[in-house]
Design a protein around this motif. Structure first.
Motif, short mmCIF file in Angstrom:
data_model
loop_
_atom_site.label_atom_id
_atom_site.label_comp_id
_atom_site.label_asym_id
_atom_site.label_seq_id
_atom_site.Cartn_x
_atom_site.Cartn_y
_atom_site.Cartn_z
N LEU A 143 31.02 63.32 29.69
CA LEU A 143 32.06 62.02 29.73
C LEU A 143 32.42 61.43 28.48
N ALA A 144 31.49 61.51 27.67
CA ALA A 144 31.49 60.94 26.44
C ALA A 144 32.74 61.99 25.40
N LYS A 145 32.53 63.17 25.79
CA LYS A 145 33.73 64.32 25.14
C LYS A 145 35.26 63.65 25.77
N VAL A 146 35.18 63.58 27.22
CA VAL A 146 36.49 63.50 27.70
C VAL A 146 36.76 61.94 27.24
N LYS A 147 36.21 61.07 27.16
CA LYS A 147 36.48 59.56 26.47
C LYS A 147 36.72 59.81 25.12
N GLN A 148 36.18 60.73 24.48
CA GLN A 148 36.62 60.90 22.87
C GLN A 148 37.89 61.39 22.65
N TYR A 149 38.24 62.47 23.45
CA TYR A 149 39.47 63.10 23.62
C TYR A 149 40.58 62.09 23.92
N ALA A 150 40.36 61.18 24.88
CA ALA A 150 41.35 60.15 25.25
C ALA A 150 41.29 59.16 23.91
N ARG A 151 40.38 58.85 23.43
CA ARG A 151 40.65 58.07 22.24
C ARG A 151 41.43 58.58 20.76
N ASP A 152 41.06 59.96 21.00
CA ASP A 152 41.73 60.84 19.83
C ASP A 152 43.27 60.90 19.81
N VAL A 153 43.72 60.98 21.21
CA VAL A 153 45.22 61.05 21.47
C VAL A 153 45.79 59.81 21.49
N SER A 154 45.11 58.80 21.76
CA SER A 154 45.52 57.55 21.72
C SER A 154 45.63 56.95 20.40
N ALA A 155 45.11 57.33 19.42
CA ALA A 155 45.18 56.83 17.92
C ALA A 155 46.43 57.12 17.20
#
Length: 146
Positions: free
Chosen positions: A134-146
């Protein structure tokens, strides 16, 4: 190249509600574990070429690979595990989070974990692995949002 499929449910929240309904149908955890295993078996084939260190999820006792594609408007995931129960957990995570906008991914807390009783019925190592995925999924989402 992976083929994009529309998510089965219109929103992450609807996916969580559908998961809760499906699991409520089963009377005991033996049946629920079997359903999880069946869900894992239905995951699409995962290319061996993507089983690379960069996509490996650390914190999981079993081997898990999680590969993102897309952008902030739509983030898709492919994933696989060498464990049948963990593959089932992956199937649930993908149902809730794959094919969604990064903002929706970040705004969606995984309430289905508590709702269907997973939090109480997973071993500590599987719970840690689920949290790591779950943390990895959220991290990928943060990365593409940046």
């Amino acid at each position: 190249m992976n083929v994009l499929h529309e998510p089965a449910d219109a929103s992450a929240e609807q996916a969580q509600a559908a998961i809760a309904e499906e699991f409520a149908f089963f009377g005991d955890w033996t049946e629920r574990y079997q359903y999880l295993i069946d869900l894992g078996r239905k995951l699409p084939p995962f290319p061996e070429a993507l089983q690379r260190e960069e996509f490996k999820v650390s914190g999981c006792q079993s081997q898990v690979w999680l590969v993102p594609s897309g952008d902030a408007q739509r983030l898709d995931f492919q994933a696989i595990s060498d464990s049948s129960i963990v593959s089932g957990l992956i199937a649930l995570l993908l149902r809730v989070y794959s094919g969604r906008a990064a903002a929706e991914i970040l705004a969606t807390e995984p309430r289905f974990i508590e709702t269907i009783g997973l939090a109480r019925h997973l071993s500590p190592t599987r719970s840690n692995g689920l949290a790591a995925m779950l943390a990895k999924v959220k991290q990928y989402a943060r990365d593409v949002s940046a």
